[in-house]
Enzyme design. Structure first.
Site, PDB file in Angstrom:
ATOM      1  CG  ASP A  19      -1.829   1.207   1.314  1.00 37.57           C
ATOM      2  OD1 ASP A  19      -2.368   1.592   0.254  1.00 37.57           O
ATOM      3  OD2 ASP A  19      -2.002   1.794   2.401  1.00 37.57           O
ATOM      4  CB  SER A  20       0.264   4.806  -0.517  1.00 34.67           C
ATOM      5  OG  SER A  20      -0.905   4.904   0.279  1.00 34.67           O
ATOM      6  CE1 TYR A  51       2.317   5.222  -3.745  1.00 34.17           C
ATOM      7  CE2 TYR A  51       0.992   3.345  -4.413  1.00 34.17           C
ATOM      8  CZ  TYR A  51       2.211   3.870  -4.054  1.00 34.17           C
ATOM      9  OH  TYR A  51       3.309   3.056  -4.006  1.00 34.17           O
ATOM     10  N   GLY A  52      -3.381   8.747  -3.839  1.00 32.54           N
ATOM     11  CA  GLY A  52      -4.709   9.115  -4.350  1.00 32.54           C
ATOM     12  C   GLY A  52      -4.793  10.446  -5.071  1.00 32.54           C
ATOM     13  CB  CYS A  82      -3.201   0.353  -2.437  1.00 30.24           C
ATOM     14  SG  CYS A  82      -3.337   2.051  -2.979  1.00 30.24           S
ATOM     15  CG  ASN A  83      -9.691   0.371  -2.189  1.00 30.95           C
ATOM     16  OD1 ASN A  83     -10.590  -0.346  -2.583  1.00 30.95           O
ATOM     17  ND2 ASN A  83      -9.269   0.352  -0.934  1.00 30.95           N
ATOM     18  CB  THR A  84      -5.200   4.571  -5.028  1.00 32.19           C
ATOM     19  OG1 THR A  84      -5.994   5.152  -3.980  1.00 32.19           O
ATOM     20  CG2 THR A  84      -4.822   5.625  -6.029  1.00 32.19           C
ATOM     21  CD  GLU A 162       0.081   6.676   6.393  1.00 31.54           C
ATOM     22  OE1 GLU A 162       1.154   6.697   7.021  1.00 31.54           O
ATOM     23  OE2 GLU A 162      -0.312   5.679   5.759  1.00 31.54           O
ATOM     24  CB  CYS A 196      -9.382   4.590   0.927  1.00 31.79           C
ATOM     25  SG  CYS A 196      -7.706   5.007   1.464  1.00 31.79           S
ATOM     26  CB  THR A 197      -6.537  -0.270   2.456  1.00 26.85           C
ATOM     27  OG1 THR A 197      -5.453   0.505   1.933  1.00 26.85           O
ATOM     28  CG2 THR A 197      -7.039  -1.243   1.412  1.00 26.85           C
ATOM     29  CG  HIS A 198      -4.812   4.930   4.611  1.00 23.27           C
ATOM     30  ND1 HIS A 198      -4.312   4.471   3.413  1.00 23.27           N
ATOM     31  CD2 HIS A 198      -3.732   5.367   5.324  1.00 23.27           C
ATOM     32  CE1 HIS A 198      -2.991   4.629   3.409  1.00 23.27           C
ATOM     33  NE2 HIS A 198      -2.615   5.169   4.550  1.00 23.27           N
TER      34      HIS A 198
HETATM   35  N1  DGL Z   1      -4.723   3.172   1.034  1.00 26.41           N
HETATM   36  C1  DGL Z   1      -4.858   3.577  -0.308  1.00 26.41           C
HETATM   37  C2  DGL Z   1      -6.133   3.164  -0.953  1.00 26.41           C
HETATM   38  O1  DGL Z   1      -6.681   2.149  -0.571  1.00 26.41           O
HETATM   39  C3  DGL Z   1      -4.246   4.856  -0.794  1.00 26.41           C
HETATM   40  C4  DGL Z   1      -4.291   6.086   0.036  1.00 26.41           C
HETATM   41  C5  DGL Z   1      -3.437   7.156  -0.614  1.00 26.41           C
HETATM   42  O2  DGL Z   1      -2.216   6.951  -0.658  1.00 26.41           O
HETATM   43  O3  DGL Z   1      -3.990   8.150  -1.121  1.00 26.41           O
HETATM   44  O4  DGL Z   1      -6.615   3.779  -1.861  1.00 26.41           O
END
Ligand code: DGL
Length: 279
Positions: A19-20, A51-52, A82-84, A162, A196-198
């Site tokens: 993931d990011s 990443y998003g 990571c969904n992105t 984060e 988003c996995t966060h």
């Molecule tokens: N955790 C990530 C996701 O699932 C990316 C979050 C990010 O880096 O913007 O999309």
């Protein structure tokens, strides 16, 4: 006999997860629960988070570099936690790493949402890139033609996760601020997808904003189930009865990663537990 021992050796190779940042640890936790004997190597690309907000070209490049770094560690499967990166680069990663199985989180997340609320009104909370690509809109539409899907970019929630500010008044007021335009437009979801996995880290604040009765769905459990199925199918499950090991890699900020990541894994982590790698 030779085939058996080769199979056992292949089974002992780790599953790579990336993931990011710390968000993918929510998927890692589900993998550890579902597949306790598997060795796992996790990479958080913390130097380039988030990443998003990046362009598809950058996200694709980062995701490929992360995947190659994990491939060099001899992984037997890649889980894009990571969904992105799943939205932007899953096909490219699959081709690049073939014949290694590559699993993303969007399809499993969409499957979880459709089974939680068939024909439902889904609100997807995700990053700008995931929303721009309409990833959940497509994945849910393919499974359930009756479903209505609304997508909302909530990039600041990544920073909150984060930072470890995942509940309390600050998190709750930021979530409420993001949801206000949705409420104003009269959309009344019966399912919120944490796309988003966060975001599972902010589940409490999200529940406080949407109220009880709304299904809150994420990809972690269904992704782990898909991974278990694919490993079994390929004869790649680890046959050992011992608990699998965990290697943690990040591209920057070992101390921060250890502080926040340790909370989410429910174990004490020190900076020396995180190996810093250059992609
Ligand atoms: N955790 C990530 C996701 O699932 C990316 C979050 C990010 O880096 O913007 O999309």
């Amino acid at each position: 006999m030779i085939g058996d021992s080769n199979g056992a050796a292949a089974g002992r190779r780790p599953i790579g997860v990336f993931d990011s940042g710390v968000g993918g640890l929510t998927v890692l936790e589900a993998l550890r629960e579902r597949l306790p004997h598997e060795h796992l190597v996790y990479l958080g690309d913390t130097a380039r988070l988030p990443y998003g907000t990046k362009s598809p070209a950058s996200i694709s490049r980062y995701a490929c570099q992360a995947a190659m770094a994990l491939q060099e560690r001899g992984i037997k499967m890649l889980v894009v936690a990571c969904n992105t990166a799943s939205s932007v680069a899953l096909d490219a990663l699959g081709k690049r790493l073939a014949p290694l199985p590559v699993i993303g989180v969007v399809e499993p997340g969409a499957a979880a949402a459709v089974s939680a609320r068939p024909g439902g009104t889904h609100l997807v909370l995700a990053t700008e890139a995931t929303v721009r690509l309409g990833a959940y809109f497509k994945a849910i539409g393919e499974r359930d033609r009756e479903a209505r899907v609304h997508e909302l970019a909530c990039e600041m929630l990544v920073a909150l996760a984060e930072e470890g500010w995942t509940d309390g008044p600050i998190a709750e007021s930021i979530v409420a601020r993001y949801l206000q335009p949705v409420r104003d437009s009269g959309v009344d979801p019966d399912c919120v997808i944490l796309g988003c996995t966060h975001f599972p880290l902010l589940a409490k604040a999200i529940v406080a904003a949407v109220g009880a009765g709304v299904a809150i769905v994420d990809s972690a459990g269904t992704t782990a189930a898909v991974a278990a199925h694919r490993l079994a199918e390929a004869g790649l499950l680890n046959e050992s009865n011992e608990r699998g090991g965990l290697t943690l890699l990040a591209t920057d900020g070992a101390t921060r990663f250890a502080r926040v990541g340790g909370r989410f894994l429910g174990q004490r982590l020190d900076a020396c537990d995180i190996e810093i790698v250059d992609l």
